[in-house]
Motif scaffolding. Sequence first.
Motif, mmCIF file in Angstrom:
data_model
loop_
_atom_site.group_PDB
_atom_site.id
_atom_site.type_symbol
_atom_site.label_atom_id
_atom_site.label_comp_id
_atom_site.label_asym_id
_atom_site.label_seq_id
_atom_site.Cartn_x
_atom_site.Cartn_y
_atom_site.Cartn_z
ATOM 1 N N LEU A 42 0.945 -1.347 -0.019
ATOM 2 C CA LEU A 42 -0.036 0.106 -0.057
ATOM 3 C C LEU A 42 0.858 1.167 -0.038
ATOM 4 O O LEU A 42 0.306 2.401 0.000
ATOM 5 N N HIS B 116 -12.079 -6.831 -7.054
ATOM 6 C CA HIS B 116 -11.334 -6.637 -8.081
ATOM 7 C C HIS B 116 -11.357 -5.605 -9.022
ATOM 8 O O HIS B 116 -10.326 -5.181 -9.524
ATOM 9 N N ALA B 117 -12.308 -4.955 -9.168
ATOM 10 C CA ALA B 117 -12.739 -3.866 -9.931
ATOM 11 C C ALA B 117 -11.901 -2.500 -9.258
ATOM 12 O O ALA B 117 -11.206 -1.914 -10.078
ATOM 13 N N ARG C 268 -9.051 -3.035 -7.377
ATOM 14 C CA ARG C 268 -7.714 -3.011 -7.776
ATOM 15 C C ARG C 268 -7.151 -2.993 -9.213
ATOM 16 O O ARG C 268 -6.206 -2.296 -9.553
ATOM 17 N N LYS C 269 -8.171 -3.370 -9.995
ATOM 18 C CA LYS C 269 -7.889 -3.090 -11.549
ATOM 19 C C LYS C 269 -7.769 -1.558 -11.907
ATOM 20 O O LYS C 269 -7.108 -1.150 -12.892
ATOM 21 N N ALA C 270 -8.589 -0.689 -10.921
ATOM 22 C CA ALA C 270 -8.303 0.598 -11.302
ATOM 23 C C ALA C 270 -7.052 1.257 -10.742
ATOM 24 O O ALA C 270 -6.616 2.236 -11.385
ATOM 25 N N ALA D 25 -3.857 -8.282 -8.678
ATOM 26 C CA ALA D 25 -3.899 -8.969 -7.618
ATOM 27 C C ALA D 25 -2.660 -8.529 -6.384
ATOM 28 O O ALA D 25 -2.796 -9.326 -5.160
ATOM 29 N N SER D 26 -1.804 -7.903 -6.687
ATOM 30 C CA SER D 26 -0.927 -7.639 -5.597
ATOM 31 C C SER D 26 -1.133 -6.544 -4.699
ATOM 32 O O SER D 26 -0.494 -6.404 -3.704
ATOM 33 N N LEU D 27 -2.271 -6.046 -4.747
ATOM 34 C CA LEU D 27 -2.796 -4.973 -3.817
ATOM 35 C C LEU D 27 -3.559 -5.533 -2.771
ATOM 36 O O LEU D 27 -4.591 -6.426 -2.970
ATOM 37 N N SER D 28 -3.566 -4.980 -1.388
ATOM 38 C CA SER D 28 -4.403 -5.220 -0.191
ATOM 39 C C SER D 28 -5.407 -4.129 -0.167
ATOM 40 O O SER D 28 -5.486 -3.740 0.978
ATOM 41 N N ILE D 29 -6.206 -3.863 -1.565
ATOM 42 C CA ILE D 29 -7.423 -2.922 -1.253
ATOM 43 C C ILE D 29 -8.656 -3.511 -1.948
ATOM 44 O O ILE D 29 -8.457 -4.382 -2.613
ATOM 45 N N GLU D 30 -9.696 -3.092 -1.468
ATOM 46 C CA GLU D 30 -10.817 -3.672 -2.149
ATOM 47 C C GLU D 30 -11.893 -2.296 -2.141
ATOM 48 O O GLU D 30 -13.118 -3.070 -2.442
ATOM 49 N N HIS E 172 -9.689 -11.143 -0.844
ATOM 50 C CA HIS E 172 -8.289 -11.320 -1.333
ATOM 51 C C HIS E 172 -7.383 -10.328 -0.855
ATOM 52 O O HIS E 172 -6.370 -10.436 -0.258
ATOM 53 N N ALA E 173 -8.132 -8.899 -0.619
ATOM 54 C CA ALA E 173 -7.067 -7.992 -0.213
ATOM 55 C C ALA E 173 -6.670 -8.312 1.143
ATOM 56 O O ALA E 173 -5.442 -7.925 1.762
ATOM 57 N N SER F 144 -12.908 -2.458 -14.567
ATOM 58 C CA SER F 144 -13.201 -1.857 -12.978
ATOM 59 C C SER F 144 -14.651 -1.681 -12.749
ATOM 60 O O SER F 144 -14.975 -0.521 -12.389
#
Lengths: 97, 97, 97, 97, 97
Positions: free
Chosen positions: A19, A61-62, A64-66, A73-78, B61-62, D76
């Motif tokens: 992050l 996923h939406a 993280r893709k933004a 998939a490497s991010l700990s955000i949702e 996943h986050a 996204s």
Amino acid sequence: MFLAKVVGSVWATKKTDNLNNLKFLVVHPLNLKKDPLTDVVIVADVLGAGVGETVICAYGHAARKAILPDNPASLSIEAAVVAIVDKIDLDSSKIAE
Amino acid sequence: MFLAKVVGSVWATKKTDNLNNLKFLVVHPLNLKKDPLTDVVIVADVLGAGVGETVICAYGHAARKAILPDNPASLSIEAAVVAIVDKIDLDSSKIAE
Amino acid sequence: MFLAKVVGSVWATKKTDNLNNLKFLVVHPLNLKKDPLTDVVIVADVLGAGVGETVICAYGHAARKAILPDNPASLSIEAAVVAIVDKIDLDSSKIAE
Amino acid sequence: MFLAKVVGSVWATKKTDNLNNLKFLVVHPLNLKKDPLTDVVIVADVLGAGVGETVICAYGHAARKAILPDNPASLSIEAAVVAIVDKIDLDSSKIAE
Amino acid sequence: MFLAKVVGSVWATKKTDNLNNLKFLVVHPLNLKKDPLTDVVIVADVLGAGVGETVICAYGHAARKAILPDNPASLSIEAAVVAIVDKIDLDSSKIAE
């Protein structure tokens, strides 16, 4: 997705490594109730949304893709801002702000 | 993600194998209502958040990516602390604690 | 994840094939409200949680990983017991049961 | 999935690249309460749903699969119209609109 | 997963291609409140659940796996019936219907 109003920012030194360098906003999801807005969601933002602006936010996923299109998939955000709203055309009632 | 206040810990001997050695916190999600906070969420934590601290938590996943970055899919958790909050800059109203 | 109290079991003969031989519990998510608990969630369980016990439950991939670690994606469930609670240490208020 | 009534559209110039050329609707999820509908969800739409129509909306992967079947993970978004309702057969009570 | 009572069906001609030939039910999630049930969820069903029956429903991947086990990711649904309930054993209170 949900409509929200940006009301502030959050600062954190101690956080999950992936992050670092991400900006986190405090937003109020918008609805049509007369009561003051009380829900609080924390969203990542790379579009530069400012306090007072209305944004569209997405979860999972939406989000993280933004924020990191090449490796979501490497991010700990949702949750993240995916658009800054210019205009809302409504049939009747107005969205409460 | 959501803002929450850490209010305690949960202890469990009998649990899914992949949760061994993980620490579980009890947190109250924060909002702007005047009523006392009543919602309870259980989150995994590897950042060392203490009782009384305000944290940012993430779902799905986050959360797994924050707890075990090298093998997130191996975990049976879906909520975790991803940051410990230093400061919240708000336009107007204060987040209820 | 959420804290819940086990209050019963559900029996079903006609069900998705991949759910055969799975046990389903009825649980009440716990909160700090004074009102009686009214929410009902159905969770799969392989830990042997009994009526009256307090459990930690997880949703989604986390739930499937707890029930069938070697092939989680083969299951049509999205909620499961991941731990049976021994003790909850709370700063102040007590979790309503 | 949830039933919703289309009440408007949202326009945004500044947005995540993968959302270009997508149409976003404002919808009210339907329930059986007597109170006016107050919840607001933003959904992507490629079926051409118009204001006043009742639609079925889906979240997550299901939404992305409806909007871009060949590459859902590239989007996204996490909510979309998946069907425009012709008729609802209800045993007793009528869905509030 | 959640317990629900089947109250009707939804018909839609214009819909995402991958939903052709699927049956969609209107269900009320069950809880223990005295108030009449007001929430409405739309679920896909291949088990043949009828109006008045109590069912267990699941969200997300679990739902798609129940409807199309060989290719769940091809579907634009995120809720489905996964079991038709025969009997609910409850410690005390009765589930409101």
